[in-house]
Design a protein around this motif. Sequence first.
Motif: not given
Length: 221
Positions: A22, A25-26, A28-29, A92, A96
């Motif tokens: 997470r 991902e955050e 990356h955004e 990621k 995962e």
Amino acid sequence: MSSHLPTDQPGPDEIRWSELARTVEEFHEKTMAIADDFAQMVPRLREHGTPLTTTWKRQYIEWNDRRNQIATEVATRLGVPSVNEKSFAEWKEAIEQKRDELRSIRERDAEAVRALANVIQRVQGLSSTDTLLNNSSEVTQARTLATVLLERLGDPATRTVVLEDAATMQGMRSLLLLADGTADQDAEEQAVADVDAMFGRKLSIALLRGRITAPTVQTEA
């Protein structure tokens, strides 16, 4: 009849992998948002001959520091020297994969617990229409053992002991095989021997004669 076990939950290590995924991902955004803003600003700066603002320089330094921090954490968790040459998507994916490996192990273990609980609960529910037999020491012993095993199976601290107690569980399964009946003569003879050794001859004879029944169990996680 149903057996309710503690809800199967991700372990601490699996949770940490999910949190790291997470975080990546955050970040990356956030990186994509900064890149979009920068892409829109550069043409205007070039058009007016304006240098990059101090705020943007500071933002880049902060972004780079944060990226290095996350990259170090990811590399450490993955057990590799560095992930700087990898993309966010590759970070990621690797994270995962580790999390999914742990989830697979957890789900497999949970299924083993449910299957074992089904056996134990059925033995716990042994009954006979013959009052004397229903209250006999042999049947009571089997029920009591099942109750103890179920309590230990529900406790993470003692669960492994039950899962690894092959001899006891073989006796429980043999008891159920006789209660359910089988056309396999060899299996029946072995089951009789197992029940005789664990609970006594009186119980195996009663089971063979159909005087004791075991309920159907639906084990829920």
